[in-house]
Design a protein around this motif. Structure first.
Motif, mmCIF file in Angstrom:
data_model
loop_
_atom_site.group_PDB
_atom_site.id
_atom_site.type_symbol
_atom_site.label_atom_id
_atom_site.label_comp_id
_atom_site.label_asym_id
_atom_site.label_seq_id
_atom_site.Cartn_x
_atom_site.Cartn_y
_atom_site.Cartn_z
ATOM 1 N N GLY A 235 0.821 -1.215 0.000
ATOM 2 C CA GLY A 235 0.000 0.000 0.000
ATOM 3 C C GLY A 235 0.850 1.258 0.000
ATOM 4 O O GLY A 235 0.501 2.257 -0.631
ATOM 5 N N THR A 236 1.975 1.207 0.691
ATOM 6 C CA THR A 236 2.901 2.341 0.713
ATOM 7 C C THR A 236 3.483 2.562 -0.673
ATOM 8 O O THR A 236 3.610 3.693 -1.136
ATOM 9 N N VAL A 237 3.821 1.462 -1.337
ATOM 10 C CA VAL A 237 4.335 1.551 -2.710
ATOM 11 C C VAL A 237 3.304 2.208 -3.605
ATOM 12 O O VAL A 237 3.619 3.132 -4.364
ATOM 13 N N MET A 238 2.073 1.759 -3.504
ATOM 14 C CA MET A 238 1.016 2.287 -4.365
ATOM 15 C C MET A 238 0.773 3.775 -4.107
ATOM 16 O O MET A 238 0.660 4.560 -5.052
ATOM 17 N N SER A 239 0.714 4.185 -2.848
ATOM 18 C CA SER A 239 0.426 5.595 -2.567
ATOM 19 C C SER A 239 1.602 6.490 -2.939
ATOM 20 O O SER A 239 1.406 7.573 -3.505
ATOM 21 N N ARG A 240 2.832 6.056 -2.650
ATOM 22 C CA ARG A 240 4.000 6.874 -3.014
ATOM 23 C C ARG A 240 4.124 7.007 -4.525
ATOM 24 O O ARG A 240 4.446 8.072 -5.045
ATOM 25 N N LEU A 241 3.865 5.908 -5.227
ATOM 26 C CA LEU A 241 3.965 5.943 -6.687
ATOM 27 C C LEU A 241 2.877 6.832 -7.282
ATOM 28 O O LEU A 241 3.134 7.595 -8.221
ATOM 29 N N ALA A 242 1.678 6.777 -6.715
ATOM 30 C CA ALA A 242 0.590 7.635 -7.206
ATOM 31 C C ALA A 242 0.954 9.107 -7.001
ATOM 32 O O ALA A 242 0.765 9.930 -7.914
ATOM 33 N N ARG A 243 1.490 9.447 -5.829
ATOM 34 C CA ARG A 243 1.887 10.839 -5.578
ATOM 35 C C ARG A 243 3.037 11.249 -6.496
ATOM 36 O O ARG A 243 3.070 12.383 -6.982
ATOM 37 N N ALA A 244 3.962 10.344 -6.742
ATOM 38 C CA ALA A 244 5.092 10.662 -7.624
ATOM 39 C C ALA A 244 4.597 10.922 -9.043
ATOM 40 O O ALA A 244 5.036 11.876 -9.695
ATOM 41 N N ARG A 245 3.688 10.089 -9.530
ATOM 42 C CA ARG A 245 3.145 10.276 -10.880
ATOM 43 C C ARG A 245 2.382 11.589 -10.985
ATOM 44 O O ARG A 245 2.496 12.312 -11.980
ATOM 45 N N GLN A 246 1.585 11.905 -9.961
ATOM 46 C CA GLN A 246 0.852 13.167 -9.967
ATOM 47 C C GLN A 246 1.811 14.350 -9.974
ATOM 48 O O GLN A 246 1.610 15.323 -10.703
ATOM 49 N N SER A 247 2.838 14.265 -9.166
ATOM 50 C CA SER A 247 3.818 15.344 -9.090
ATOM 51 C C SER A 247 4.536 15.529 -10.425
ATOM 52 O O SER A 247 4.696 16.651 -10.902
ATOM 53 N N LEU A 248 4.957 14.424 -11.034
ATOM 54 C CA LEU A 248 5.635 14.509 -12.333
ATOM 55 C C LEU A 248 4.701 15.086 -13.395
ATOM 56 O O LEU A 248 5.107 15.927 -14.195
ATOM 57 N N GLY A 249 3.456 14.633 -13.405
ATOM 58 C CA GLY A 249 2.494 15.150 -14.370
ATOM 59 C C GLY A 249 2.274 16.643 -14.206
ATOM 60 O O GLY A 249 2.246 17.397 -15.181
ATOM 61 N N ALA A 250 2.149 17.087 -12.964
ATOM 62 C CA ALA A 250 1.941 18.512 -12.698
ATOM 63 C C ALA A 250 3.159 19.326 -13.121
ATOM 64 O O ALA A 250 3.028 20.421 -13.675
ATOM 65 N N LYS A 251 4.340 18.802 -12.888
ATOM 66 C CA LYS A 251 5.558 19.516 -13.270
ATOM 67 C C LYS A 251 5.692 19.598 -14.788
ATOM 68 O O LYS A 251 6.166 20.596 -15.315
ATOM 69 N N LEU A 252 5.280 18.544 -15.508
ATOM 70 C CA LEU A 252 5.321 18.584 -16.968
ATOM 71 C C LEU A 252 4.354 19.635 -17.506
ATOM 72 O O LEU A 252 4.695 20.394 -18.414
ATOM 73 N N VAL A 253 3.164 19.680 -16.954
ATOM 74 C CA VAL A 253 2.185 20.671 -17.401
ATOM 75 C C VAL A 253 2.679 22.073 -17.076
ATOM 76 O O VAL A 253 2.622 22.982 -17.912
ATOM 77 N N ALA A 254 3.203 22.260 -15.859
ATOM 78 C CA ALA A 254 3.683 23.580 -15.437
ATOM 79 C C ALA A 254 4.878 24.054 -16.259
ATOM 80 O O ALA A 254 5.027 25.250 -16.505
ATOM 81 N N SER A 255 5.706 23.115 -16.696
ATOM 82 C CA SER A 255 6.895 23.496 -17.470
ATOM 83 C C SER A 255 6.551 23.855 -18.905
ATOM 84 O O SER A 255 7.365 24.442 -19.614
ATOM 85 N N GLY A 256 5.356 23.477 -19.337
ATOM 86 C CA GLY A 256 4.962 23.749 -20.715
ATOM 87 C C GLY A 256 5.612 22.797 -21.705
ATOM 88 O O GLY A 256 5.584 23.029 -22.911
ATOM 89 N N ALA A 257 6.206 21.729 -21.192
ATOM 90 C CA ALA A 257 6.845 20.748 -22.069
ATOM 91 C C ALA A 257 5.790 20.066 -22.923
ATOM 92 O O ALA A 257 4.692 19.798 -22.457
ATOM 93 N N PRO A 258 6.132 19.788 -24.170
ATOM 94 C CA PRO A 258 5.174 19.081 -25.028
ATOM 95 C C PRO A 258 4.866 17.712 -24.436
ATOM 96 O O PRO A 258 5.740 17.050 -23.903
#
Length: 176
Positions: A143-166
């Motif tokens: 469960g820790t793996v799943m929650s940490r990975l979900a937060r990591a994916r959300q964080s990476l996605g938000a950073k990609l959108v914020a950076s304006g990267a294609p």
């Protein structure tokens, strides 16, 4: 040296190298990390218990070495490699530029993740480990793996959108 130990280590090197590259974000540092992890494993091979997962043991060694390096780097300050400053010569084109922008944004985003999240992204998304394997490797509940990975994916996605990267669609990513 035990032949089985040697064979396992040699067979595991490509996976360890991908993992190390994901942690460091740099091929040269990743190779150094792999070398140091192998030296540490060979020096302390009597601590590996046959019947346990060799891969988990090696991942843990590399992760601990990387954490130690990051801690000591904070004390020494920032180091800028000249090779990373120069732009590599490549083919001009929209896909190349967009690919580089996206990769740079992902690497920057990876560096902003916590060590635990970066390790999980490296194990699951890059190395292809299952959640169960990642949980066993890191000695945490699934469960820790799943929650940490979900937060990591959300964080990476938000950073990609914020950076304006294609961003690529799933179909474009498979064809890239």
């Amino acid at each position: 040296m035990n032949d089985d130990f040697q064979e396992r280590m040699v067979a595991f090197l490509p996976r360890l190298r991908r993992f190390a590259y994901a942690l460091t974000g740099d091929a040269a540092q990743g190779d150094d990390l792999v070398q140091d992890a192998c030296v540490r494993a060979l020096t302390h091979r009597d601590q590996w218990q046959p019947g346990t997962r060799f891969e988990s043991w090696m991942f843990r060694i590399a992760q601990n070495l990387w954490i130690d390096r990051r801690r000591s780097a904070k004390a020494r300050g920032v180091h800028q490699d000249l090779d990373s400053i120069m732009e590599p010569v490549g083919v001009d084109g929209r896909q190349v530029v967009e690919g580089r922008l996206t990769l740079a944004a992902v690497m920057k985003g990876m560096q902003s993740l916590s060590d635990d999240q970066r390790t999980l992204v490296a194990l699951v998304c890059i190395d292809g480990a299952s959640y169960k394997e990642a949980a066993e490797t890191l000695m945490v509940p699934i469960g820790t793996v799943m929650s940490r990975l979900a937060r990591a994916r959300q964080s990476l996605g938000a950073k990609l959108v914020a950076s304006g990267a294609p961003t690529l669609t799933v179909k474009e990513a498979k064809n890239a």
